[in-house]
Design a protein around this motif. Sequence first.
Motif, short mmCIF file in Angstrom:
data_model
loop_
_atom_site.label_atom_id
_atom_site.label_comp_id
_atom_site.label_asym_id
_atom_site.label_seq_id
_atom_site.Cartn_x
_atom_site.Cartn_y
_atom_site.Cartn_z
N TYR A 1 4.55 0.32 2.88
CA TYR A 1 3.88 -0.48 1.85
C TYR A 1 2.68 0.29 1.29
O TYR A 1 1.63 -0.28 1.05
N ASN B 1 -2.07 -2.98 11.15
CA ASN B 1 -1.24 -2.01 10.43
C ASN B 1 -0.21 -1.39 11.38
O ASN B 1 -0.33 -1.48 12.59
N GLN B 2 0.78 -0.75 10.78
CA GLN B 2 1.81 -0.12 11.61
C GLN B 2 2.07 1.28 11.10
O GLN B 2 2.31 1.48 9.91
N THR C 1 1.99 1.48 -1.59
CA THR C 1 1.52 1.04 -2.90
C THR C 1 1.31 -0.46 -2.93
O THR C 1 1.02 -1.01 -3.99
N GLY C 2 1.47 -1.11 -1.81
CA GLY C 2 1.41 -2.57 -1.78
C GLY C 2 2.79 -3.19 -1.83
O GLY C 2 2.96 -4.36 -1.50
N LEU C 3 3.77 -2.41 -2.27
CA LEU C 3 5.15 -2.88 -2.31
C LEU C 3 5.98 -2.01 -1.38
O LEU C 3 5.75 -0.80 -1.28
N PRO C 4 6.96 -2.59 -0.71
CA PRO C 4 7.77 -1.78 0.21
C PRO C 4 8.68 -0.82 -0.56
O PRO C 4 9.48 -1.24 -1.39
N LEU D 1 7.84 0.75 8.47
CA LEU D 1 8.90 0.09 9.23
C LEU D 1 10.19 0.90 9.18
O LEU D 1 10.37 1.78 8.34
N SER D 2 11.11 0.53 10.07
CA SER D 2 12.52 0.94 10.02
C SER D 2 12.74 2.45 9.93
O SER D 2 13.49 2.93 9.08
N GLN E 1 8.01 -1.59 17.79
CA GLN E 1 9.22 -2.25 17.31
C GLN E 1 10.07 -1.27 16.50
O GLN E 1 9.65 -0.18 16.15
N THR F 1 -0.95 1.41 6.74
CA THR F 1 -0.39 0.26 6.05
C THR F 1 0.76 -0.19 6.95
O THR F 1 0.77 0.15 8.13
N VAL F 2 1.71 -0.93 6.40
CA VAL F 2 2.87 -1.32 7.21
C VAL F 2 3.98 -0.30 6.99
O VAL F 2 4.42 -0.10 5.86
#
Lengths: 187, 467
Positions: free
Chosen positions: B232, B192-193, B234-237, B216-217, B446, B213-214
């Motif tokens: 993510y 996970n991130q 909810t499972g969706l980005p 990013l950015s 990252q 979860t993941v």
Amino acid sequence: MMHSRLILVAFLVASVPLTACRREQPPPPPPPAEETTSEPAPQEDRDDDEARRAAEERARAVAEARGALEQRVHFDYDESTIRPDTERILLEKVEILQASPDVRLRIEGHCDERGSVEYNLALGNRRAEAVRQFLVNYGIDESRLETVSYGQERPLVAESNESAWAQNRRAEFIVTAGGDQINPPSE
Amino acid sequence: MRLLRVERTAALPFMALLAVLILLPSGPVEAQDVERFPGVSLGLTYEARYRPPIAILPFTGRFGGQEVASRVESIISRDLRYSNRFVVVDSLPDGIVGSEVDWGLWDDMGVDWVLTGRVEGSGQGYVLVLELHDVVFREVAEEGRFTIPEAASDRFRMASHIASDGVVQWVFDEPGMAASRILFSRIGEDGNQDLWAIDSDGENLRRVTNHRTVSLSPEWSPDGRRVVYTAYKTGLPRIYEMDLDTGREKKVPAVRSGDYITPSYHPDGDRIAFSIVGGGQSGIYLYDLERECCLENLIEGRWEDISPSFSPDGSRITFNSNRLGLGVPQIYTMSANGGEPRLLSPFIYGSPSYFTSPDWSGVGDRIAFHGRAERGQPYQILVAEVGAGNNRVVQLTFDGRNEDPSWAPDGRHLVVAGERSWGRGLFVVDAVTGNVRQLLTGVRAQLPSWSPSLAPKVEAELRASGS
């Protein structure tokens, strides 16, 4: 008729070279055809046996169908085009989806680690979208198919070599609805 | 600001060493056997600049300030070194340094500036009195008072960094970057991130989100109080804004299916630009997070336009697109009202050159991005100048792998995610000298994002002190 069909499906699933990285156990071999050799049993027992066998076969067929539905597919480096070996796997999913109208799928696009992190989110989406479009072109209602990209963030194999990258460039299939309504392909 | 000084003759052997330090090229002026990009200059984005020597005398303390004086001094001393603007002369032998500023001594040593500091205890915390002495004119050029909290306070280091940026402002009349933080996405053991942050000097590593979860950015709001990012959950980005003080979050509503990715703030701090990718039709959208309304499509097509970043005045954006349809993404610029995008990256038709992750500097007309000329090459950082009549692109890094640049508030340093033979992590690259500093290693990090200056009151304090 049904039986030979199942053997074919089992053969197809088992013959896909990527079976090794699936989490599911390979399907058990089809049962030996005992009826012809065994002693004739009383009528009631025979009915029970047949019912039980039919239920077992059905369960096995459903498990195989689920396995085929969840079978992942792979892509070439920096590509989102459907490979010939992928088409066969996807056509099998089309048959199962047609026989299982309540089933909905989430198609996850994934990339290897070599691209840029953010650009790989787009590439993973394009892979998932290519798969979705393929299924839609074969008549699956697009409302049953959802896509999501994980870019390079969920590698299958956490290594940095050609083999790992090839396995990580993939689409995964998650049953998001109708998981108890999966039917094997109809005749 | 008196930056150019007459050359002086060496009076001490020590000075010869200093001269070597000053004249030594500190970056890869000419790189051999490195990957080159066709049509791209090698080297640094600016002409080499004179780095004035500054001597830092041991800070003193009064009224209880003695105990923290040396700590404040060491933070500031390192900040000035990390600024890459000075040759820092400190940790001097006792015999050389007296209690008074010895103009003749420093003149002989070729030092241009002398910094003295005095920490005074106050009712709550301390006051740091800094004096900047001009050796050539033999006078106190600047004096400022900076509030420093108790050493145990979370704000102790940042308050010292604010004083460091004050010195940079005095000497160069330009913003510093010491009082800033860097957000990034950290890959955990479980894959996970979450978002983490670290100070510009590599201290004070802190977790920011805990979604498991993941995520990013991350991108900082212009006021440095909020972060917008993709998660993510909810499972969706989807795109979320988090208030860094309260932890409260807002979510960009999903108006259509697709992946909601790569957000960044408009300079007004209210609106963001981001991408919706999916369904074979992707684009860049604007959304007003402050009013939670007014979604607007900026550009759309049957390709992916991602990673938008605004110019400092908000009139233009740079973004990444595979609209050429060749499998090699490129960098574009466009009016922030839409319109025809212009290719910025040094793409040569038929080549596999691949460029992504643009970041428009908050100071000046420069866009940093990363890319490679040939398949299989490690990514390197490039900087494009986008001022009127200027379209020069230079390659900034040559060593290892360097990705996802983000500009510091001083407009000259970049933080990048990278890898060297000895490890991976975050690195700080100076676009003027080419110096590379390791910011964070031993952590899988990252997508770093450098904050704006977190010292909004520096200028006011300097004005109040009469300088």
